[in-house]
Design a protein around this motif. Structure first.
Motif, PDB file in Angstrom:
ATOM      1  N   THR A   7      47.782 -77.164 -56.559  1.00 14.61           N
ATOM      2  CA  THR A   7      48.310 -76.159 -55.645  1.00 14.61           C
ATOM      3  C   THR A   7      47.805 -76.444 -54.240  1.00 14.61           C
ATOM      4  OG1 THR A   7      46.485 -74.611 -56.033  1.00 14.61           O
ATOM      5  CG2 THR A   7      48.401 -74.450 -57.496  1.00 14.61           C
ATOM      6  N   ASP A   8      48.518 -75.914 -53.251  1.00 13.78           N
ATOM      7  CA  ASP A   8      48.183 -76.256 -51.868  1.00 13.78           C
ATOM      8  C   ASP A   8      47.895 -75.052 -50.978  1.00 13.78           C
ATOM      9  OD1 ASP A   8      50.728 -75.234 -51.674  1.00 13.78           O
ATOM     10  OD2 ASP A   8      51.643 -77.063 -50.916  1.00 13.78           O
ATOM     11  N   ASP A   9      47.757 -73.869 -51.584  1.00 19.52           N
ATOM     12  CA  ASP A   9      47.485 -72.689 -50.784  1.00 19.52           C
ATOM     13  C   ASP A   9      46.641 -71.706 -51.582  1.00 19.52           C
ATOM     14  OD1 ASP A   9      47.601 -71.104 -48.517  1.00 19.52           O
ATOM     15  OD2 ASP A   9      49.788 -71.016 -48.457  1.00 19.52           O
ATOM     16  N   ARG A  10      46.024 -70.774 -50.925  1.00 24.82           N
ATOM     17  CA  ARG A  10      45.176 -69.772 -51.597  1.00 24.82           C
ATOM     18  C   ARG A  10      45.977 -68.937 -52.575  1.00 24.82           C
ATOM     19  NH1 ARG A  10      40.464 -67.540 -53.035  1.00 24.82           N
ATOM     20  NH2 ARG A  10      40.320 -65.296 -52.765  1.00 24.82           N
ATOM     21  N   LEU A  11      47.125 -68.410 -52.150  1.00 26.32           N
ATOM     22  CA  LEU A  11      47.989 -67.608 -53.005  1.00 26.32           C
ATOM     23  C   LEU A  11      49.391 -68.185 -52.911  1.00 26.32           C
ATOM     24  CD1 LEU A  11      48.459 -65.126 -54.813  1.00 26.32           C
ATOM     25  CD2 LEU A  11      48.757 -63.766 -52.728  1.00 26.32           C
ATOM     26  N   THR A  12      49.865 -68.736 -54.033  1.00 32.01           N
ATOM     27  CA  THR A  12      51.163 -69.393 -54.012  1.00 32.01           C
ATOM     28  C   THR A  12      51.741 -69.437 -55.420  1.00 32.01           C
ATOM     29  OG1 THR A  12      52.345 -71.361 -53.201  1.00 32.01           O
ATOM     30  CG2 THR A  12      50.252 -71.738 -54.331  1.00 32.01           C
ATOM     31  N   THR A  13      53.020 -69.781 -55.500  1.00 32.54           N
ATOM     32  CA  THR A  13      53.682 -69.953 -56.795  1.00 32.54           C
ATOM     33  C   THR A  13      54.183 -71.386 -56.919  1.00 32.54           C
ATOM     34  OG1 THR A  13      55.804 -69.203 -55.871  1.00 32.54           O
ATOM     35  CG2 THR A  13      54.417 -67.538 -56.925  1.00 32.54           C
ATOM     36  N   VAL A  14      54.109 -71.900 -58.144  1.00 32.23           N
ATOM     37  CA  VAL A  14      54.586 -73.259 -58.430  1.00 32.23           C
ATOM     38  C   VAL A  14      55.492 -73.183 -59.652  1.00 32.23           C
ATOM     39  CG1 VAL A  14      53.934 -75.621 -59.033  1.00 32.23           C
ATOM     40  CG2 VAL A  14      52.435 -74.250 -57.539  1.00 32.23           C
ATOM     41  N   ASP A  15      56.735 -73.639 -59.510  1.00 36.43           N
ATOM     42  CA  ASP A  15      57.677 -73.655 -60.635  1.00 36.43           C
ATOM     43  C   ASP A  15      57.262 -74.771 -61.597  1.00 36.43           C
ATOM     44  OD1 ASP A  15      59.830 -73.801 -62.400  1.00 36.43           O
ATOM     45  OD2 ASP A  15      61.343 -73.724 -60.823  1.00 36.43           O
ATOM     46  N   VAL A  16      56.929 -74.391 -62.827  1.00 39.71           N
ATOM     47  CA  VAL A  16      56.508 -75.365 -63.839  1.00 39.71           C
ATOM     48  C   VAL A  16      57.515 -75.464 -64.985  1.00 39.71           C
ATOM     49  CG1 VAL A  16      54.045 -75.157 -63.292  1.00 39.71           C
ATOM     50  CG2 VAL A  16      55.047 -73.673 -65.050  1.00 39.71           C
ATOM     51  N   GLY A  55      58.008 -65.257 -52.053  1.00 40.44           N
ATOM     52  CA  GLY A  55      57.210 -64.736 -50.942  1.00 40.44           C
ATOM     53  C   GLY A  55      56.898 -63.261 -51.121  1.00 40.44           C
ATOM     54  N   ASP A  56      57.885 -62.516 -51.615  1.00 36.67           N
ATOM     55  CA  ASP A  56      57.662 -61.088 -51.882  1.00 36.67           C
ATOM     56  C   ASP A  56      56.569 -60.890 -52.926  1.00 36.67           C
ATOM     57  OD1 ASP A  56      59.644 -60.325 -50.083  1.00 36.67           O
ATOM     58  OD2 ASP A  56      61.175 -60.034 -51.636  1.00 36.67           O
ATOM     59  N   LEU A  57      56.552 -61.736 -53.955  1.00 38.90           N
ATOM     60  CA  LEU A  57      55.523 -61.636 -54.988  1.00 38.90           C
ATOM     61  C   LEU A  57      54.139 -61.865 -54.377  1.00 38.90           C
ATOM     62  CD1 LEU A  57      54.550 -61.364 -57.931  1.00 38.90           C
ATOM     63  CD2 LEU A  57      55.057 -63.802 -58.220  1.00 38.90           C
ATOM     64  N   GLU A  58      54.022 -62.876 -53.547  1.00 38.82           N
ATOM     65  CA  GLU A  58      52.746 -63.167 -52.899  1.00 38.82           C
ATOM     66  C   GLU A  58      52.326 -62.003 -51.995  1.00 38.82           C
ATOM     67  OE1 GLU A  58      53.297 -66.984 -51.007  1.00 38.82           O
ATOM     68  OE2 GLU A  58      54.011 -67.856 -52.888  1.00 38.82           O
ATOM     69  N   SER A  59      53.268 -61.455 -51.231  1.00 31.83           N
ATOM     70  CA  SER A  59      52.961 -60.312 -50.358  1.00 31.83           C
ATOM     71  C   SER A  59      52.575 -59.089 -51.169  1.00 31.83           C
ATOM     72  CB  SER A  59      54.173 -59.983 -49.475  1.00 31.83           C
ATOM     73  OG  SER A  59      54.447 -61.043 -48.602  1.00 31.83           O
ATOM     74  N   PHE A  60      53.268 -58.864 -52.274  1.00 35.68           N
ATOM     75  CA  PHE A  60      52.975 -57.727 -53.152  1.00 35.68           C
ATOM     76  C   PHE A  60      51.554 -57.819 -53.683  1.00 35.68           C
ATOM     77  CE2 PHE A  60      52.916 -56.216 -57.614  1.00 35.68           C
ATOM     78  CZ  PHE A  60      53.103 -54.849 -57.383  1.00 35.68           C
ATOM     79  N   LEU A  61      51.179 -58.992 -54.174  1.00 37.15           N
ATOM     80  CA  LEU A  61      49.829 -59.165 -54.715  1.00 37.15           C
ATOM     81  C   LEU A  61      48.766 -59.007 -53.630  1.00 37.15           C
ATOM     82  CD1 LEU A  61      50.461 -62.147 -57.151  1.00 37.15           C
ATOM     83  CD2 LEU A  61      49.938 -59.780 -57.776  1.00 37.15           C
ATOM     84  N   SER A  62      49.037 -59.532 -52.436  1.00 40.88           N
ATOM     85  CA  SER A  62      48.092 -59.384 -51.322  1.00 40.88           C
ATOM     86  C   SER A  62      47.938 -57.929 -50.926  1.00 40.88           C
ATOM     87  CB  SER A  62      48.557 -60.200 -50.113  1.00 40.88           C
ATOM     88  OG  SER A  62      48.457 -61.575 -50.381  1.00 40.88           O
ATOM     89  N   GLY A  63      49.037 -57.186 -50.922  1.00 40.63           N
ATOM     90  CA  GLY A  63      48.984 -55.777 -50.557  1.00 40.63           C
ATOM     91  C   GLY A  63      48.332 -54.918 -51.622  1.00 40.63           C
ATOM     92  N   LEU A  64      48.524 -55.298 -52.863  1.00 44.18           N
ATOM     93  CA  LEU A  64      47.987 -54.523 -53.976  1.00 44.18           C
ATOM     94  C   LEU A  64      46.476 -54.698 -54.134  1.00 44.18           C
ATOM     95  CD1 LEU A  64      49.217 -52.674 -56.149  1.00 44.18           C
ATOM     96  CD2 LEU A  64      49.382 -54.663 -57.633  1.00 44.18           C
ATOM     97  N   VAL A  65      45.999 -55.912 -53.898  1.00 38.42           N
ATOM     98  CA  VAL A  65      44.566 -56.215 -54.054  1.00 38.42           C
ATOM     99  C   VAL A  65      44.045 -56.755 -52.724  1.00 38.42           C
ATOM    100  CG1 VAL A  65      42.845 -57.567 -55.303  1.00 38.42           C
ATOM    101  CG2 VAL A  65      44.917 -56.795 -56.495  1.00 38.42           C
ATOM    102  N   PRO A  66      43.198 -55.996 -52.043  1.00 41.25           N
ATOM    103  CA  PRO A  66      42.628 -56.462 -50.770  1.00 41.25           C
ATOM    104  C   PRO A  66      41.835 -57.762 -50.954  1.00 41.25           C
ATOM    105  CG  PRO A  66      42.105 -54.147 -51.161  1.00 41.25           C
ATOM    106  CD  PRO A  66      42.713 -54.676 -52.426  1.00 41.25           C
ATOM    107  N   ASP A  67      41.790 -58.561 -49.907  1.00 39.14           N
ATOM    108  CA  ASP A  67      41.059 -59.831 -49.948  1.00 39.14           C
ATOM    109  C   ASP A  67      39.556 -59.641 -50.069  1.00 39.14           C
ATOM    110  OD1 ASP A  67      43.457 -61.160 -49.657  1.00 39.14           O
ATOM    111  OD2 ASP A  67      43.193 -61.543 -47.514  1.00 39.14           O
ATOM    112  N   GLU A  68      39.034 -58.554 -49.532  1.00 34.96           N
ATOM    113  CA  GLU A  68      37.584 -58.368 -49.459  1.00 34.96           C
ATOM    114  C   GLU A  68      37.183 -56.992 -49.984  1.00 34.96           C
ATOM    115  OE1 GLU A  68      36.919 -58.854 -45.299  1.00 34.96           O
ATOM    116  OE2 GLU A  68      37.092 -61.022 -45.384  1.00 34.96           O
TER     117      GLU A  68
END
Length: 128
Positions: A7-16, A55-68
């Motif tokens: 993977t190449d980013d902190r929060l990302t999706t990869v089609d497997v 992108g919406d999934l990544e934003s949803f997860l970021s919004g749901l769980v704070p980074d810190e």
């Protein structure tokens, strides 16, 4: 059968999806395919492969769980990744019909990276 996913980013999706399909035994006509990621800060989901939705999934997860602000951060600073992966789960199960993954028209299998960039190990087990 196992394969690695870089993977190449902190929060990302990869089609497997294609990688999983390649592991199906040639003699398996019907059965069940279980895909499992061997990490506590990554997950697997079945979802539509549409860039805006990903992108919406990544934003949803970021919004749901704070980074810190989590107790585990005192140990290694990645509690958010553990919590996001917990919400999604480490596995996906897909039927096999006529020798192929029986996914719906818009369904794909995604590894969701929550603590990247990293290389993740994905395990595929087929029961026929």
């Amino acid at each position: 059968m196992d394969f690695d996913v870089a993977t190449d980013d902190r929060l990302t999706t990869v089609d497997v999806t294609d990688r999983v399909a390649e592991t199906l035994p040639a003699d398996c006509v019907e059965g069940v395919c279980t895909v499992f990621v061997r990490h506590t800060t990554a997950a697997l989901v079945v979802q539509e492969n549409e860039p805006r939705l990903r992108g919406d999934l990544e934003s949803f997860l970021s919004g749901l769980v704070p980074d810190e602000g989590h107790a585990h951060d005192e140990l290694d600073g990645n509690a958010d990744a553990h919590l996001r992966a917990t919400l999604l789960g480490p596995s996906a199960t897909v039927p096999i019909e006529d020798g192929a993954l029986a996914l719906g028209r818009w369904q794909s299998i995604f590894l969701v990276e929550c603590d990247g960039p990293r290389t993740r190990q994905v395990s595929v087990t087929v029961t026929s």
